[in-house]
Design an enzyme around this catalytic site. Structure first.
Site, PDB file in Angstrom:
ATOM      1  N   GLY A  53      17.883  22.209 -20.624  1.00 36.65           N
ATOM      2  CA  GLY A  53      19.205  22.199 -21.234  1.00 36.65           C
ATOM      3  C   GLY A  53      19.306  21.750 -22.671  1.00 36.65           C
ATOM      4  O   GLY A  53      20.364  21.904 -23.291  1.00 36.65           O
ATOM      5  N   PRO A  80      12.390  22.415 -19.549  1.00 34.08           N
ATOM      6  CA  PRO A  80      12.921  22.964 -20.797  1.00 34.08           C
ATOM      7  C   PRO A  80      12.550  24.434 -20.967  1.00 34.08           C
ATOM      8  O   PRO A  80      11.445  24.852 -20.605  1.00 34.08           O
ATOM      9  CB  PRO A  80      12.211  22.121 -21.867  1.00 34.08           C
ATOM     10  CG  PRO A  80      10.902  21.761 -21.240  1.00 34.08           C
ATOM     11  CD  PRO A  80      11.181  21.598 -19.776  1.00 34.08           C
ATOM     12  N   ARG A 119      22.696  38.409 -25.828  1.00 33.13           N
ATOM     13  CA  ARG A 119      23.415  37.136 -26.008  1.00 33.13           C
ATOM     14  C   ARG A 119      24.689  37.256 -26.851  1.00 33.13           C
ATOM     15  O   ARG A 119      25.728  36.730 -26.462  1.00 33.13           O
ATOM     16  CB  ARG A 119      22.484  36.058 -26.574  1.00 33.13           C
ATOM     17  CG  ARG A 119      21.242  35.795 -25.711  1.00 33.13           C
ATOM     18  CD  ARG A 119      20.466  34.548 -26.124  1.00 33.13           C
ATOM     19  NE  ARG A 119      21.201  33.345 -25.814  1.00 33.13           N
ATOM     20  CZ  ARG A 119      21.852  32.626 -26.704  1.00 33.13           C
ATOM     21  NH1 ARG A 119      21.828  32.972 -27.979  1.00 33.13           N
ATOM     22  NH2 ARG A 119      22.534  31.565 -26.342  1.00 33.13           N
ATOM     23  N   CYS A 121      26.510  52.983 -26.541  1.00 31.95           N
ATOM     24  CA  CYS A 121      27.865  53.552 -26.518  1.00 31.95           C
ATOM     25  C   CYS A 121      28.891  52.587 -25.942  1.00 31.95           C
ATOM     26  O   CYS A 121      29.489  52.844 -24.885  1.00 31.95           O
ATOM     27  CB  CYS A 121      27.837  54.846 -25.727  1.00 31.95           C
ATOM     28  SG  CYS A 121      26.664  55.963 -26.455  1.00 31.95           S
TER      29      CYS A 121
HETATM   30  N1  LLP Z   1      16.359  24.656 -15.079  1.00 32.88           N
HETATM   31  C1  LLP Z   1      17.318  25.345 -14.450  1.00 32.88           C
HETATM   32  C2  LLP Z   1      17.556  25.096 -13.020  1.00 32.88           C
HETATM   33  C3  LLP Z   1      18.093  26.282 -15.147  1.00 32.88           C
HETATM   34  O1  LLP Z   1      19.049  26.942 -14.510  1.00 32.88           O
HETATM   35  C4  LLP Z   1      17.843  26.500 -16.523  1.00 32.88           C
HETATM   36  C5  LLP Z   1      18.624  27.489 -17.275  1.00 32.88           C
HETATM   37  C6  LLP Z   1      16.814  25.774 -17.144  1.00 32.88           C
HETATM   38  C7  LLP Z   1      16.096  24.843 -16.389  1.00 32.88           C
HETATM   39  C8  LLP Z   1      16.442  25.941 -18.582  1.00 32.88           C
HETATM   40  O2  LLP Z   1      17.456  25.613 -19.440  1.00 32.88           O
HETATM   41  P1  LLP Z   1      17.213  25.548 -21.019  1.00 32.88           P
HETATM   42  O3  LLP Z   1      16.259  24.415 -21.313  1.00 32.88           O
HETATM   43  O4  LLP Z   1      16.631  26.848 -21.449  1.00 32.88           O
HETATM   44  O5  LLP Z   1      18.557  25.323 -21.574  1.00 32.88           O
HETATM   45  N2  LLP Z   1      21.066  33.080 -20.654  1.00 32.88           N
HETATM   46  C9  LLP Z   1      21.700  31.910 -21.251  1.00 32.88           C
HETATM   47  C10 LLP Z   1      21.074  30.625 -20.736  1.00 32.88           C
HETATM   48  C11 LLP Z   1      21.090  30.508 -19.258  1.00 32.88           C
HETATM   49  C12 LLP Z   1      20.447  29.234 -18.766  1.00 32.88           C
HETATM   50  C13 LLP Z   1      20.256  29.284 -17.288  1.00 32.88           C
HETATM   51  N3  LLP Z   1      19.559  28.170 -16.761  1.00 32.88           N
HETATM   52  C14 LLP Z   1      21.631  32.025 -22.757  1.00 32.88           C
HETATM   53  O6  LLP Z   1      21.115  33.017 -23.261  1.00 32.88           O
HETATM   54  O7  LLP Z   1      22.128  31.146 -23.450  1.00 32.88           O
END
Ligand code: LLP
Length: 429
Positions: A239, A274, A312, A342
């Site tokens: 996150g 991460p 995105r 399109c």
């Molecule tokens: N762990 C779990 C259980 C998750 O659901 C996620 C992301 C992560 C870790 C990794 O999170 P990060 O460190 O990358 O923030 N498609 C969206 C982001 C979706 C995130 C979904 N879960 C975007 O393009 O912003």
């Protein structure tokens, strides 16, 4: 910090001019920097060097085999959310004891596969899933290592689509019901309680929601200890946000410091998942200007890269910095940067100031390493891009461009439709 920099007004990825990559491999294409990937992984991982921990890269953010294998070689594990991701991780050489598996809808086939592989733990998201995993483990004569994913009900202050730790979200078991769920887990013969898990959202730009969640988890760990349930692994999910535009996310060190401070005296091995913070700024999407179009109301730069390549901006209204591969003195204008698809929703940027583009110019869409290729599709029957990994002056194609043949090779026309149209009868049209 990343290794996409201008030298004499020409954008380089490490030691390679990006224009050469565009010319050699065509556009659109994704380009990743090996040095940036390593640097980001190491900075994150080393921020926790003084406590027992495992950094499990989140496969959904970038699932290329080369990238997974790179992080495995640096000592990382992975966070997976499907059987397909497990398959990729194993193919890339990630050891099963470094794999954690989250997700609200694990199927029986996926559970069986993960049990056979002997992963570190399932992050369980509901009591029904707990029962199913116990039943499958019993049938296979094994024991399933689990953590319960708890929903701590904190607001991560990010885009609603990527907030996951609030009451209204589908994720995890609400914290009030967690003790009961753990007691149930303890009573099941084929379940081994290993940990506690939580992931509150993505692209967080403040430390405070992580700390709020952690405080609630800490209380839960203490209450569980009181009833004789020990937590060995505390998985804090992913996150951590990155800079796309003007954000000021915490540095991994700041994040680590806040977490370690909250957890003094908690004897758990920490797990992190991460994704974005490791790969986001380590990748770009390259596109070529096909046309420019000036209307009475708007100016458009039409690229060969589109929403199917990077969704995105269309899906979340996300900002990606977009810059010319060759910087030249040109008049500035305000444009929408769009693709050939399109739909009016097919844009990479709106009302963006850019030097006047001409057909044949290359543009780099920055910060596209996370949730770029993995969310790409074949919409409008567009082949998916190649992915190129640059390491110093070395260039490696880590995924080739799809061909039109690739796009149809899984489909078939049933026999009854194969009759030559002239011979077909009974049509009233
Ligand atoms: N762990 C779990 C259980 C998750 O659901 C996620 C992301 C992560 C870790 C990794 O999170 P990060 O460190 O990358 O923030 N498609 C969206 C982001 C979706 C995130 C979904 N879960 C975007 O393009 O912003």
């Amino acid at each position: 910090m990343h290794h996409f920099q201008y030298k004499n007004n020409e954008l380089f990825c490490e030691d390679v001019p990006v224009r050469e990559l565009a010319e050699q491999f065509g556009t659109p294409c994704y380009v990743y920097s090996h040095a940036t990937l390593c640097h980001h992984f190491m900075v994150f991982d080393q921020a926790f060097a003084d406590v027992p921990h495992l950094t499990c890269f989140s496969v959904k953010s970038n699932s290329n085999l080369a990238i997974l294998s790179l992080f495995a070689s640096l000592g990382g594990g992975v966070d997976i959310v499907s059987g397909g991701e497990l398959f990729r991780a194993r193919r890339a050489g990630v050891p099963p004891e470094r794999i954690v598996y989250s997700g609200v809808g694990k199927t029986r086939e996926e559970i069986d596969y993960a049990l056979r592989e002997g992963i570190l733990m399932f992050n369980i998201e509901s009591t029904q899933e707990l029962e199913t995993i116990n039943t499958r483990a019993a049938e296979m004569g094994v024991s399933a290592n689990i953590a319960l994913r708890v929903n701590p009900d904190v607001d991560p202050k990010t885009h609603p689509y990527i907030s996951t730790g609030m009451k209204k979200n589908k994720f995890g078991i609400d914290i009030e019901s967690a003790i009961k769920a753990y007691e149930r887990a303890r009573s099941l013969d084929h379940i081994q309680i290993l940990g506690l898990d939580c992931h509150i959202g993505s692209q967080l730009t403040e430390v405070s929601p992580f700390v709020d969640a952690l405080r609630r988890l800490r209380v839960l760990i203490e209450r569980l200890a009181d009833i004789g349930i020990g937590i060995r692994f505390l998985d804090l999910g992913g996150g951590l946000g990155i800079v796309y535009d003007q954000e000021t996310p915490p540095h991994p060190h700041e994040y680590a410091l806040a977490i370690k401070e909250e957890l003094t005296g908690v004897p758990c091995t920490l797990i992190f998942e991460p994704g974005r913070v490791i790969v986001g700024n380590a990748g770009i999407l390259l596109g070529k200007v096909l046309y420019t179009k000036r209307t009475l109301h708007k100016n458009f730069v039409i690229l060969d890269a589109a929403m199917n390549d990077l969704v995105r901006p269309s899906l979340y209204g996300s900002y990606h910095h977009i810059q010319p591969v060759i910087r030249q003195e040109r008049e500035m204008e305000v444009v929408d940067i769009v693709g050939p698809i399109c739909e009016s929703g097919d844009f990479l940027a709106r009302d963006r100031g850019l030097p006047m583009m001409r057909p044949g110019d290359y543009l780099a869409v920055m910060s596209a390493g996370a949730y770029g290729f993995t969310m790409s599709s074949n919409y409008n029957t567009r082949p998916r891009c190649p992915e190129i990994l640059v390491k110093g002056s070395e260039v490696h194609v880590v995924r080739r461009r799809e061909t039109w043949e690739d796009l149809v090779c899984l489909e078939s026309i049933p026999e009854f439709l194969r009759t030559a149209p002239a011979a077909a009868s009974g049509s009233s049209l």
